[in-house]
Design a protein around this motif. Structure first.
Motif: not given
Length: 307
Positions: A108, A110, A141, A143, A231
């Motif tokens: 991840k 962020e 975010v 992922e 990502a």
């Protein structure tokens, strides 16, 4: 001798195939697979024009701009521009709390930006805030293997050029103050793709000319609470999701086991002088022997009958 040579060549070919094919299974784990993220609590791209626009001074500044892995907590940004405010420093931003944070790992990335009780000033307006906000937050975010998300939140009241305003999502709010200037605000700008996300809590397009005296005409953009991310590579995350967290190793176990088998098989062939076709050859030979024996018996019976 021919059988032994063929067996040795087969074993060598198996070993060579394993050595060449092995690296093709490795996914690696370079830093580029970890994704990217960034954040900034304030970004300005302003042009300050002096003396009837004969002199232009750019004001390109940012506060707490970070790239992963990093974080920052400065709460003030002061700049000094030649010929502006009589050479005194200009407090572009003052806030009770200003936090920017950017993190990444193999699964991840962020970005996070937060401002609490912030006041933004531009040259030419020393006693009047361009904008005041109670709190703004942006989060991005990303992922691996999932759709990225981008969110922005605005809490509390907002004042632009000394006036309280009500902002609307999905549109532009225009604030115009006679003798001072005009500000256009966009609330909660967000954008996502298959692997990236970006969010900004407030984006302001500024055109300020205090009392139209041409002392300091300011135009450009100001962005509050910006967060971005990209990502990690999906293959990298799937390789570590089962635990361990290390780089994925070449998957050559199955191929490697073929090498000693081939070598052992070659050894047996060298000792016996046979080959993998030996059982079939022996079976065929036995069938011929039986058939030949039957033919001999039939021939003898016919000879006896003639007598």
């Amino acid at each position: 001798m021919p059988v032994r040579r063929l067996a040795a060549l087969a074993a060598a070919a198996a070993a060579t195939a394993t050595a060449v094919a092995g690296p093709a299974y490795a996914t690696g784990g370079g830093s580029g697979d970890r994704g990217k993220s960034g954040a900034a609590v304030l970004r300005t791209g302003l042009d300050v024009a002096l003396l009837n626009k004969t002199v232009h001074v750019p004001l390109n500044a940012s506060l707490n701009e970070v790239r992963a892995p990093a974080d920052a907590d400065r709460t003030a940004l002061t700049v000094t521009l030649d010929g502006v405010e009589q050479g005194k420093p200009v407090d572009v931003l003052r806030a009770d709390a200003a936090t920017a944070r950017a993190t990444t790992d193999r699964n991840k990335a962020e970005g996070y930006a937060n401002l609490v009780h912030a006041r933004v000033h531009v040259p030419g307006l020393p006693f009047l805030s361009l904008i005041e906000v109670q709190q703004v937050t942006s989060t991005a975010v990303c992922e691996a293997g999932r759709k990225p998300t981008a969110t922005s939140n605005l809490l509390g009241s907002v004042s632009v050029l000394g006036r309280k305003v009500t902002l609307t999502t999905g549109g532009t709010t225009k604030v115009e103050v006679p003798g001072v200037g005009e500000v256009r605000l966009d609330l909660s700008r967000t954008a996502t793709t298959s692997r990236t996300a970006a969010a900004s809590a407030l984006a302001l397009r500024v055109a300020v000319n205090p009392l139209k005296l041409n002392v300091a005409e300011v135009s450009g953009e100001v962005t509050l609470a910006e967060a971005t991310c990209e990502a990690p590579a999906a293959g990298e995350a799937s390789g570590t999701s089962g635990g361990g967290g290390g780089d994925v190793k070449p998957q050559t176990a199955a191929r490697a086991s073929a090498e000693p088998v081939a070598a052992k098989h070659a050894e047996n062939l060298a000792e016996t002088g046979g080959s993998s076709a030996t059982p079939y050859v022996a079976g065929a030979a036995a069938a011929l022997v039986v058939a030949g024996g039957g033919a001999v018996v039939v021939a003898r019976r016919r000879a006896a009958a003639r007598r």
